[in-house]
Design an enzyme around this catalytic site. Structure first.
Site, short mmCIF file in Angstrom:
data_model
loop_
_atom_site.label_atom_id
_atom_site.label_comp_id
_atom_site.label_asym_id
_atom_site.label_seq_id
_atom_site.Cartn_x
_atom_site.Cartn_y
_atom_site.Cartn_z
N ARG A 187 -16.21 21.67 -6.07
CA ARG A 187 -16.71 20.51 -5.32
C ARG A 187 -15.86 20.27 -4.08
O ARG A 187 -16.37 19.92 -3.02
CB ARG A 187 -16.73 19.28 -6.23
CG ARG A 187 -17.80 19.36 -7.31
CD ARG A 187 -17.57 18.33 -8.40
NE ARG A 187 -17.62 16.97 -7.88
CZ ARG A 187 -17.23 15.90 -8.56
NH1 ARG A 187 -16.74 16.05 -9.80
NH2 ARG A 187 -17.31 14.68 -8.04
N CYS A 248 -11.26 11.16 -4.05
CA CYS A 248 -12.12 11.98 -4.93
C CYS A 248 -13.55 11.80 -4.41
O CYS A 248 -13.77 11.91 -3.21
CB CYS A 248 -11.97 11.57 -6.40
SG CYS A 248 -12.24 9.82 -6.74
N ARG A 249 -14.49 11.52 -5.27
CA ARG A 249 -15.83 11.24 -4.78
C ARG A 249 -16.09 9.74 -4.65
O ARG A 249 -16.65 9.28 -3.66
CB ARG A 249 -16.87 11.83 -5.74
CG ARG A 249 -18.29 11.32 -5.44
CD ARG A 249 -19.32 12.02 -6.26
NE ARG A 249 -20.51 11.22 -6.48
CZ ARG A 249 -21.50 11.59 -7.27
NH1 ARG A 249 -21.42 12.72 -7.92
NH2 ARG A 249 -22.55 10.81 -7.43
N LYS A 250 -15.67 8.96 -5.65
CA LYS A 250 -15.95 7.52 -5.63
C LYS A 250 -14.76 6.67 -6.03
O LYS A 250 -14.92 5.53 -6.48
CB LYS A 250 -17.17 7.20 -6.50
CG LYS A 250 -17.10 7.75 -7.93
CD LYS A 250 -18.43 7.53 -8.65
CE LYS A 250 -18.42 8.12 -10.05
NZ LYS A 250 -19.71 7.96 -10.74
N GLY A 251 -13.56 7.22 -5.89
CA GLY A 251 -12.37 6.43 -6.15
C GLY A 251 -12.02 6.26 -7.61
O GLY A 251 -11.27 5.36 -7.96
N VAL A 252 -12.53 7.13 -8.47
CA VAL A 252 -12.24 7.03 -9.90
C VAL A 252 -11.17 8.03 -10.32
O VAL A 252 -10.06 7.64 -10.70
CB VAL A 252 -13.53 7.20 -10.75
CG1 VAL A 252 -13.20 7.27 -12.24
CG2 VAL A 252 -14.47 6.04 -10.49
N THR A 253 -11.48 9.33 -10.24
CA THR A 253 -10.47 10.30 -10.69
C THR A 253 -9.28 10.36 -9.73
O THR A 253 -8.21 10.84 -10.11
CB THR A 253 -11.06 11.70 -10.91
OG1 THR A 253 -11.57 12.21 -9.68
CG2 THR A 253 -12.16 11.66 -11.96
N SER A 275 -13.70 6.99 -0.77
CA SER A 275 -13.59 8.42 -1.02
C SER A 275 -14.72 9.23 -0.37
O SER A 275 -15.26 8.83 0.65
CB SER A 275 -13.47 8.67 -2.53
OG SER A 275 -12.17 8.35 -2.99
#
Length: 297
Positions: A187, A248-253, A275
């Site tokens: 990704r 990351c993609r949405k601020g989670v991982t 992100s």
């Protein structure tokens, strides 16, 4: 690096089980189930109602966010967060322990750990090993919903732990912060699609270093130790003595990067909340790097 006494970011399943057994749950200790799963896979709230750690409340990350934002998991307002966690019986004097039911051991729990910290609350920990190991070790579960007495929580956004699109854009030129992306390599490179995403190609912010968050976890679902974590950062030439933004993609991982650095003694990692979800839609094309068909590196 900042030298200060750090609150324990992890608690063990044994510690939590003993705290529950000896009646420590209450205004001074609250437990949150922060599970979330992709639509059509598992139902987090349904699983919580079937079984959870005794005394745990369900933290719905879909509710505790900025629902007006076009991006995926943006922080709620200070007032919104304060009202939400106050309803879960959490005050500024509560030790909060967060877990989730992800088979990896941990997925969304570090996001909620970071949310508390970014809103000024330091006494928050992740359950090391998650619900997966809680069950594996035979600790008690219940289907009884938690009904804590509401509490008053005051939230104050710590802007040093939170980065905006404008700040990350400025950092492309100033390079004051190192930038670490926690998504999988495919990704990050743009060779694999973003899961469950419409109109969002994969790729990364120019200048970012890739550190997949799963590398911070053991096969059994526990956080790796500080020495192993430091070695991972060193391998990627990430200097923990210097400023760092996680994305990351949405601020989670990305919050896994913040947690791993914290366990190495670095408590000041900032998370780019929007992100890639925001960056892809707002940033200049030359700031997006991808090996995919629709973007040129």
């Amino acid at each position: 690096m900042v030298h200060q006494v750090l609150y324990r970011a992890l608690v063990s399943t044994k510690w939590l089980a003993e705290s529950i057994r000896t009646g420590k749950l209450g205004p001074g200790l609250r437990v949150l189930d922060a599970s979330w799963y992709s639509p059509g896979t598992r139902e987090a709230r349904k699983e919580y109602l079937e079984r959870h750690v005794p005394g745990a409340s369900f933290f719905d990350i879909e509710e505790c966010r900025d629902t007006a934002s076009p991006y995926e998991m943006m922080l709620p307002s200070e007032a919104g967060f304060a009202e939400y966690v106050g309803r879960l019986g959490i005050s500024n004097h509560t030790h909060v322990v967060v877990y989730d039911g992800e088979h990896l051991g941990s997925f969304y729990a570090p996001r909620v750990w970071w949310m508390f910290r970014v809103f000024g609350h330091r006494t928050v920990s992740v359950l090391n090993g998650g619900f997966r190991n809680w069950l594996k070790e035979g600790h008690p579960v219940t289907s009884e919903p938690s009904r804590p007495e509401p509490a008053v929580f005051k939230a104050t956004l710590d802007r040093s732990l939170h980065k905006t699109y404008e700040q990350v854009l400025e950092n492309l030129e100033s390079k004051r912060f190192q930038l670490v992306d926690s998504r999988s390599q495919g990704r990050f490179l743009g060779t694999e699609p973003e899961p469950d995403a419409v109109g969002l190609d994969s790729g990364h912010i120019r200048g970012a270093v890739n550190m997949p968050f799963m590398d911070f976890l053991t096969e059994d679902g526990f956080e790796k130790g500080p020495e192993e974590l430091r070695a991972l950062f060193q391998t990627k030439k990430v200097d923990l003595s210097q400023p760092l933004i996680a994305t990351c993609r949405k601020g989670v991982t990305a919050c896994h990067v913040a947690l791993a650095a914290y366990l190495c003694g670095k408590p000041d990692v900032a998370v780019y909340d929007g992100s890639w979800s925001e960056w892809f839609r707002r940033a200049p094309p030359e700031s997006r790097v991808s090996q995919g068909k629709s973007e040129k590196a």
